[in-house]
Design an enzyme around this catalytic site. Structure first.
Site: not given
Ligand code: PBG
Length: 328
Positions: A199, A221, A252
């Site tokens: 991620k 983050k 992701k």
């Molecule tokens: C949070 C989470 C996020 C997304 C899915 N779970 C955002 C982040 O990490 O700030 C993003 C999904 C999207 O942008 O469609 N744990």
């Protein structure tokens, strides 16, 4: 021009719809699509300013929408809760409330649609008054090991509610192993873990944080989500998650990271999922609403690309629409 000089003509394999269908190398199916839902604890559904075309669903609205989605072939969904401000605390303890929004939603969904696979997101950001995926120390450090205990309680509460798959999206080190251990100790050994392994710290998540009002109150983050420049590190994260007991791994965002998906496909034996995130959705929506691109063709091409790169499952805000096109 003498045709004999050109015996090899790739265009022959494209000369008709029927021939193209025989020659297709990969096939996107509605069975690969996972539909994300934003939910809130209100009586009515609500539009989302930062994500035009998506809704925050009430629990009754959610059930109606799931029914429609299943009618066009959706078999898996993932839930994201918008938590009321007054329930957000520095210890994020609402995340494991057995009567919390997600826990109630999962129970209701499984009561009504037992065959639907329900995936829940495990991370603290919707519940944490700091807006981070982990607990935050007084001097602003995201605490790894202290967060694991809370994530384990959250995961177990989702399993108790009936979740089929737990999807940790927090990027703390060691969370997959810790969650696997907690689930097994509570006799949830058949609950799966789909780990958000690779991620990336992405600007494409902006609209999603608007949907949940979950943006970090300070900082970013980058000390837990990955550097967008790295692919070897993605392999390392995935291998660790597999060792810790992940059943599926995720990349992701999806579209800007197709090379990561493709690299992992060649070195990982377990299924790979990819998440076409909110910013990818909005890039397509904005270009199409301006009349610049053909919406249906671009949506399908974006999903085919993710699938071709190696994702067997795709989380996308287009899941219901794309499934209806694929099954009609
Ligand atoms: C949070 C989470 C996020 C997304 C899915 N779970 C955002 C982040 O990490 O700030 C993003 C999904 C999207 O942008 O469609 N744990």
């Amino acid at each position: 021009m003498n045709n004999q000089r050109l015996p090899i003509r790739p265009r022959r394999n494209r000369k008709s719809e029927a021939i193209r269908n025989l020659c297709r190398e990969t096939r996107l199916s509605h069975e690969s699509l996972i539909l994300p839902f934003f939910i809130h604890d209100e009586e009515t559904n609500e539009t989302i300013d930062s994500m035009p075309g998506c809704m925050r669903w009430s629990l009754p609205g959610l059930l109606d929408e799931i029914k429609e989605a299943m009618a066009v072939g959706i078999q898996s969904i993932v839930l994201f809760p918008a938590i009321k401000d007054e329930l957000k605390t520095p210890d994020a303890k609402e995340c494991f409330n057995e009567n919390g929004l997600v826990q109630r939603a999962v129970k209701t969904i499984k009561d009504n649609f037992p065959e639907l696979s329900v995936i829940t997101d495990v991370a603290l950001d919707p519940y944490n008054s700091d807006g981070h995926d982990g607990l935050v120390s007084e001097d602003g450090i995201i605490l790894n090991d202290a967060t694991l205990d809370v994530l384990c309680k959250q995961a177990t509460s989702h399993a108790e509610a009936g979740a089929d798959v737990i999807a940790p999206s927090d990027m703390m080190d060691g969370r997959v192993g810790a969650i696997r251990n907690s689930l097994d100790s509570a006799s949830f050994e058949s609950v799966s873990i789909m780990s958000y392994s690779a991620k990336f710290a992405s600007a494409y998540y902006g609209p999603f944080r608007g949907a949940l009002n979950s943006a970090p109150k300070s900082g970013d983050k980058k000390t837990y989500q990955m550097d967008p420049a790295n692919v070897k590190e993605a392999i390392r994260e995935v291998m660790l998650d597999i060792d810790e007991g992940a059943d599926m791994v995720m990349v992701k965002p999806a579209g800007p990271y197709l090379d990561v998906i493709s690299t992992l496909k060649d070195c990982v034996e377990i299924p790979i999922a990819a998440y076409q995130v909110s910013g990818e959705y909005l890039m397509i929506e904005s270009a199409c609403s301006a009349g610049w691109l053909d919406r249906r063709s671009v949506i399908m091409e974006s999903l085919i690309g993710i699938h071709r790169a190696g994702a067997s499952a795709i989380l996308t805000y287009y899941a219901k629409e794309a499934a209806s096109w694929l099954t009609q």
